[in-house]
Design a protein around this motif. Sequence first.
Motif, PDB file in Angstrom:
ATOM      1  N   THR A  57      -0.376  -1.872  -5.012  1.00 32.16           N
ATOM      2  CA  THR A  57       0.327  -1.107  -6.030  1.00 32.16           C
ATOM      3  C   THR A  57       0.946  -2.026  -7.073  1.00 32.16           C
ATOM      4  O   THR A  57       1.329  -3.161  -6.790  1.00 32.16           O
ATOM      5  N   GLN A  58       1.049  -1.514  -8.287  1.00 30.33           N
ATOM      6  CA  GLN A  58       1.616  -2.259  -9.406  1.00 30.33           C
ATOM      7  C   GLN A  58       2.749  -1.461 -10.021  1.00 30.33           C
ATOM      8  O   GLN A  58       2.892  -0.256  -9.782  1.00 30.33           O
ATOM      9  N   ILE A 108       6.940   7.258  -6.747  1.00 32.60           N
ATOM     10  CA  ILE A 108       6.837   5.802  -6.629  1.00 32.60           C
ATOM     11  C   ILE A 108       7.767   5.204  -7.671  1.00 32.60           C
ATOM     12  O   ILE A 108       7.547   5.341  -8.864  1.00 32.60           O
ATOM     13  N   MET A 166      -3.232   4.100  -1.831  1.00 38.67           N
ATOM     14  CA  MET A 166      -3.413   3.285  -3.024  1.00 38.67           C
ATOM     15  C   MET A 166      -3.014   1.859  -2.668  1.00 38.67           C
ATOM     16  O   MET A 166      -1.857   1.586  -2.323  1.00 38.67           O
ATOM     17  N   ASP A 213       2.019   1.757 -11.683  1.00 37.97           N
ATOM     18  CA  ASP A 213       1.665   2.918 -10.847  1.00 37.97           C
ATOM     19  C   ASP A 213       2.851   3.838 -10.602  1.00 37.97           C
ATOM     20  O   ASP A 213       2.697   4.857  -9.913  1.00 37.97           O
ATOM     21  N   THR A 221       0.838  -1.199   0.000  1.00 34.24           N
ATOM     22  CA  THR A 221       0.000   0.000   0.000  1.00 34.24           C
ATOM     23  C   THR A 221       0.872   1.247   0.000  1.00 34.24           C
ATOM     24  O   THR A 221       1.810   1.353   0.780  1.00 34.24           O
ATOM     25  N   PHE A 222       0.529   2.175  -0.907  1.00 33.99           N
ATOM     26  CA  PHE A 222       1.209   3.467  -0.960  1.00 33.99           C
ATOM     27  C   PHE A 222       0.375   4.488  -0.193  1.00 33.99           C
ATOM     28  O   PHE A 222      -0.840   4.584  -0.368  1.00 33.99           O
TER      29      PHE A 222
END
Length: 624
Positions: free
Chosen positions: A390-391, A426, A387, A394, A311-312
């Motif tokens: 995350t991928q 990120i 968020m 992202d 999680t961001f």
Amino acid sequence: MAGFCSTAREQEPRQVRLSSLVIAALCRGRVVRVPSGSLVRVAGTELVIPCNVSDYDGPSEQNFDWSFSSSGSGFVELASTWEAGFPAQPYQERLQRGDILLRRTANDAVELHIRNVQPSDQGHYKCSTPSTDATVQGNYEDTVQVKGYEHKVISTCQASEQLDTLRASVARNVSVSEGKELDLTCNITTDRTDDVRPEVTWHFSRTPDSAVPGSLVLARLDRDSLVHSSPHVALSHADARSYHLLVRDVSKENSGYYFCHVALWAPGHNRTWHKVAEARSAPASVDVTWLDSVLVVKARQPKPFFAAGNTFEMTCKVSSKNIKSPRYSVLITAEKPVGDLSSPNETKYIISLDQDSVVKLENWTDASRVDGVVLEKVQEDEFRYRMYQTQVSDAGLYRCVVTAWSPVRGSLWREAATSLSNPIEIDFQTAGPVFNASVHSDTPSVIRGELIKLFCIITVEGGALDPDDMAFDVSWFAVHSFGLDKAPALLSSLDRKGIVTTAERDWKSELSLERVGVLEFLLQVHGSEDQDFGNYYCSVTPWVKSPTGSWQKEAEIYSKPIFVTVKMDVLNAFKYPLLIGVGLSTVIGLLSCLIGYCSSHWCCKKEVQETRRERRRLMSMEMD
């Protein structure tokens, strides 16, 4: 105009006047009455003179004639209730404009109205009634004198002359900060002590000329002490000589000139009120100063290190100055590269929260992660963005765009300032595979009706991956022109789960898309037509399974376009027209031969026989 205090009846002794009234009362004859004494008015105001008749015979509705004399003798006709051609020529134009008019208040009463009284209107006004009685008794007319003063308080004629003054004043130069309250005071000075009622009106103008018709009425206090104003403007008075104007939450539009207009009203005949004096203050200059609004937004990442799938979280702290009662709206943006190093990065809007704490998804189009982003208010000046899952796709620079809003009136808000936070990046820093896409075709040029076959080929550089750990979203696009100047049209797409979606087209050729290998996808155009020419390319979004078992979305890649031409088969195009032409020519030739044969066989044979018979006859004659 000079003031004087004589009445129309000063030449007549009071005893005679009283005896006349007594005799008229005893005889019960007609009585015509106008106000007793003199009427005094200010230039520019309205004059109203009532007249009534009583103790008369005949019809209940009586008619009235009005005449005017500046000296008390030599009256000229002014207005009439029953004779249209009664007025003299100098007054016909004022009657047509409505500056002079008669208003019937009852069958036996009428009022003479003169608007915008001028110095020339001073004099004696006579009200007359035509006779409808069986016998002539009483009086049939009555006269009243009208006086005037210019910018002076007026009064009815008393034992001594009374010249009262009226003045209004406002502070000349005022400065107020934007968003604050503007408080102005109208001070009234007058010598009158009798029963008069003030009427105060506040005006606003862009220019110092208070006589400009474009001035705006802000508020008014009528003679019954009722206030007429808008919600953000208030009018009040601490005493009978001081009246306050209060303008709330001023802005630059409130800069200009303010002045007050004061009118005094005195009671008159038959419970009527008359404007006896008026004054206007000099314009007061008001300057609304603007303070530079300060809005600062600082973004912070509580957990700076994380891996894909975590999680961001980002928080934004807001501070402001010179903004009245601010509320904040927040927009989260992401700046991502577009793949071409020569192009600027693309900024996308993700999620927003308005000043009323209403959340809205902006350009977040990932249907599989609808609930993957959250924006919430932690405190009045602090906001948090999260968020989940995350991928790799992202990756980018994330910011908070904050706008401060100030209340205006009621539920309305005004934008005060907008600021952008520092970026939070990120960056997964992974050494994963690099994907590329290209397009190949063995049939880039086909004849109309033939099959077009296009291959989207994916190559992987870097670490080797198991085919089961890779999946792809593939989409085909076409620009139906010789260049790339038109917008591309989506032809067909195949997602990583094998679901195919094909767009509708306006011509008959059909499309099919299938996966023919681990890294190859085939687009086919069946029954190609002329409209199928153009530049074709594919876009690929790779998905890679992480060691934790979650699928990570990689950045979208595009192939270079390949140009496809559709030609016309000349032989096939003219084959059927040639066959039809040859066939028609053959049929026409045979018909022509048949018609010629028939004509020669039936028509020419008869002529030959007749010729032969004639020759035989001649030969027989020779033998004889």
